[in-house]
Write a protein that holds these residues in place. Structure first.
Motif, PDB file in Angstrom:
ATOM      1  N   LYS A 127       1.148  -1.190  -0.111  1.00 19.63           N
ATOM      2  CA  LYS A 127       0.094  -0.479   0.275  1.00 19.63           C
ATOM      3  C   LYS A 127       0.716   0.924   0.036  1.00 19.63           C
ATOM      4  O   LYS A 127       0.829   2.111  -0.837  1.00 19.63           O
ATOM      5  CB  LYS A 127      -0.711  -0.484   1.487  1.00 19.63           C
ATOM      6  N   LEU A 159       3.906   1.739  -0.620  1.00 13.95           N
ATOM      7  CA  LEU A 159       4.686   1.470  -2.389  1.00 13.95           C
ATOM      8  C   LEU A 159       3.633   2.191  -3.759  1.00 13.95           C
ATOM      9  O   LEU A 159       4.069   2.728  -4.166  1.00 13.95           O
ATOM     10  CB  LEU A 159       4.497   0.139  -3.260  1.00 13.95           C
ATOM     11  N   MET A 160       2.674   1.542  -3.085  1.00 20.74           N
ATOM     12  CA  MET A 160       1.184   1.920  -4.861  1.00 20.74           C
ATOM     13  C   MET A 160       0.952   3.762  -3.684  1.00 20.74           C
ATOM     14  O   MET A 160       0.276   4.159  -5.403  1.00 20.74           O
ATOM     15  CB  MET A 160       0.219   1.487  -4.554  1.00 20.74           C
ATOM     16  N   ARG A 161       0.916   4.400  -3.261  1.00 22.58           N
ATOM     17  CA  ARG A 161       0.435   5.350  -2.950  1.00 22.58           C
ATOM     18  C   ARG A 161       1.754   6.943  -2.823  1.00 22.58           C
ATOM     19  O   ARG A 161       1.528   7.654  -3.091  1.00 22.58           O
ATOM     20  CB  ARG A 161       0.162   5.073  -1.275  1.00 22.58           C
ATOM     21  N   GLN A 162       2.878   5.908  -2.591  1.00 24.75           N
ATOM     22  CA  GLN A 162       4.429   7.201  -2.982  1.00 24.75           C
ATOM     23  C   GLN A 162       4.625   8.150  -4.130  1.00 24.75           C
ATOM     24  O   GLN A 162       4.733   6.766  -5.453  1.00 24.75           O
ATOM     25  CB  GLN A 162       5.016   6.556  -2.892  1.00 24.75           C
TER      26      GLN A 162
END
Lengths: 499, 79
Positions: B58, B60-63
């Protein structure tokens, strides 16, 4: 056409006169526009999808338990994908499954029968707003966006008419605030707002006007003219052998670009009339120096969607095995890209081929770099220019090969066309179009490339507005006359309407 | 510049092979030469290795920018 123009004019007047209710006008117009193009069945699909996405996003925000949140998100994505799968892919899926079963001699009677007429269902816009809805739900889950409480603005985010048919695939964190900006600011006086709005409107209207005419020039003058050569070639490909085939093949690369980006320019222009800046989908893609670079410049909002929601989770899941992670993620990403374009093996091959190019380029990078250093030992500006030129031509050729699969009716046809290029006929076939058509086609491509060279040097449309008024109006008039007098007098639709 | 940011800057210089690179919180992949989806995998591996941490899927997807990366690294140190 005239009725759309009159409606647009009325809508602009209403938008600026009653800004508080603007979202209602824009939303009604978007629904009416979509129904007029796509029909009531697809409008109902859009409405259903809007409500489902809206409610699921609120639910995702409310749930605190992480596992439950992820389960709801996954279920929501599956539900949202259902209309697309049923309307667009069910015929393709079942007919291929049936074929496989027949091939494996399991059963000679079709397992599932889908009515033939579902194959021809027009799903215009569906792939675009489905992807937009998915990005909204994932971004809500990731807490990048807060779910929109106002159903009107949320619906407008999915259905805003300039982008509903062919994108750009916009993100909620950028488009929803832009749509809301049209509300009057409470802390400013009415007077101040009207002055600001007028200035903004004039600046936006000038850009809008230019974008719309430039878009029309690309579509009606360049793309449609190139289409004459391309359509003839793909209907009678057997009569074209040898190097002459390269002309319609190259022309198609420019046709699809001018067709798609022409529509996008006009869409961006129309949105500008309402003070809304949509994302530009193209950045001179044929100046790309690698296939990966091409995809950073071509259909940018789709590439970004695929990279954020397909490539990133896959590559990160397998990151301990770096090489496998990157290349496997690329393969799947481009496979999805191909499938997204339509229910046909041609699109699947087209997407996969693009992915394989990039994978090959990753594996061969060190060797290619060595070869470049061997051939061009010093990095003088001249050498750099030559290297860039070679990379550009090479990339364009690779991309043009993929377009053959994209445009052909079948994979056999695409392969035949490629083989025919290397066939040397005794009598060189001639193009069936007139030299006038060829001249306009070349003139169109040259003006496109000249404009793109200026754009690459940072000389954008805004620079034209700094010139003397006479220069500006002469430029507008030339473009407008070209659109009126050099267009093909027939009703053609946009290629990307199919997707 | 905080020490975490200094450390991250060093990793950026190594991964993108640019000794003059100075990072800031607002910077995105568009502002760093060579920072694309593929080199992002190398960057994340280098960060996890140097800081001895592991990002969740999560995170990693948000950065989306360097600020997000810094925030996630600091959260892991503070927890």
């Amino acid at each position: 056409m005239l009725i759309y123009l009159i409606s647009l004019l009325i809508l602009v007047i209403l938008h600026y006169s009653f800004r508080k209710f603007s979202w209602m006008f824009l939303l009604s117009a978007s629904f009416a526009f979509y129904a007029s193009i796509a029909g009531l069945r697809l409008l109902c699909t859009l409405l259903l999808l809007t409500i489902i996405t809206y409610l699921f996003a609120l639910l995702i925000e409310k749930i605190t338990e992480e596992k439950k949140k992820l389960f709801i998100l996954s279920s929501a994505i599956l539900i949202i994908l259902l209309p697309l799968i049923i309307l667009k892919y069910s015929y393709f899926l079942t007919s291929n499954i049936n074929l496989l079963f027949v091939y494996l001699r399991f059963n000679t009677v079709p397992i599932v029968t889908i009515p033939k007429d579902i194959e021809t269902i027009y799903t215009i816009g569906l792939s675009f707003y489905t992807f937009q809805a998915i990005s909204y739900l994932i971004d809500t889950y990731l807490e990048i966006v807060k779910p929109e409480k106002h159903l009107g603005y949320f619906s407008l985010y999915l259905s805003f008419f300039p982008k509903i048919l062919q994108g750009p695939i916009e993100r909620a964190d950028l488009l929803i605030p832009a749509l809301k900006w049209t509300r009057p600011f409470k802390d400013q006086t009415q007077n101040k707002i009207s002055i600001l709005t007028l200035n903004d409107f004039i600046a936006n209207a000038r850009i809008a006007f230019l974008l719309i005419i430039w878009g029309a020039f690309k579509k009606f003058v360049i793309a449609d003219r190139l289409g004459l050569f391309v359509d003839e070639f793909y209907s009678n490909h057997d009569s074209y052998k040898g190097i002459i085939s390269l002309i319609p093949i190259i022309f198609y690369s420019f046709q699809i670009y001018c067709d798609f980006s022409g529509y996008t320019d006009a869409a961006l222009g129309i949105a500008r009339l309402f003070g809304i800046k949509l994302t530009d989908n193209f950045n001179s893609p044929y100046f790309a120096t690698s296939v990966a670079d091409f995809w950073r410049r071509w259909h940018i909002t789709l590439t970004k969607w695929l990279m954020d929601y397909i490539f990133r989770p896959i590559s990160m899941s397998f990151r301990k095995n770096r090489l496998f992670a990157i290349n496997f993620a690329i393969f799947i990403t481009f496979l999805v890209c191909g499938i997204w374009h339509g229910p046909s093996w041609n699109f699947i091959v087209w997407g996969t081929l693009n992915g394989l190019y990039i994978i090959f380029s990753n594996f061969s990078k060190k060797r290619r770099d060595k070869l470049t250093t061997y051939l061009f030992p010093n990095s003088s500006p001249a050498n750099k220019f030559v290297i860039q030129g070679i990379s550009l031509i090479f990339t364009f050729s690779l991309v043009s090969v993929t377009w053959i699969f994209f445009r052909s009716h079948s994979i056999e046809q695409a392969l035949k066309i490629i083989i025919n290029i290397f066939d040397q006929p005794e009598i060189v076939p001639r193009l069936k179009q007139s030299s006038y058509d060829f001249f306009i086609a070349i003139l169109g491509i040259s003006s496109l490339l000249s404009f793109e060279i200026l754009k690459q040097k940072g000389k954008t449309m805004e620079l034209l507005f700094k010139r003397h008024l006479i220069v500006q109006w002469v430029s507008y008039s030339i473009l407008l006359f070209a659109v009126i007098f050099l267009s093909i007098p027939s009703e053609t639709k946009f290629i990307y309407f199919e997707f | 510049m905080s020490s975490t940011q200094d450390e991250l800057n060093k990793i950026f210089r190594e991964v993108f092979n640019d000794n003059s690179l100075v990072i800031s919180e607002e910077m995105t992949s568009a502002s760093v030469d060579g920072w694309d989806s593929m080199s992002h995998v190398n960057l994340i591996l280098a960060i996890e290795d140097k800081f001895n941490i592991k990002f969740s899927q999560k995170e990693l997807m948000r950065q989306r920018n360097i600020g997000d990366l810094l925030m996630d690294i600091r959260t892991k140190f503070n927890s």
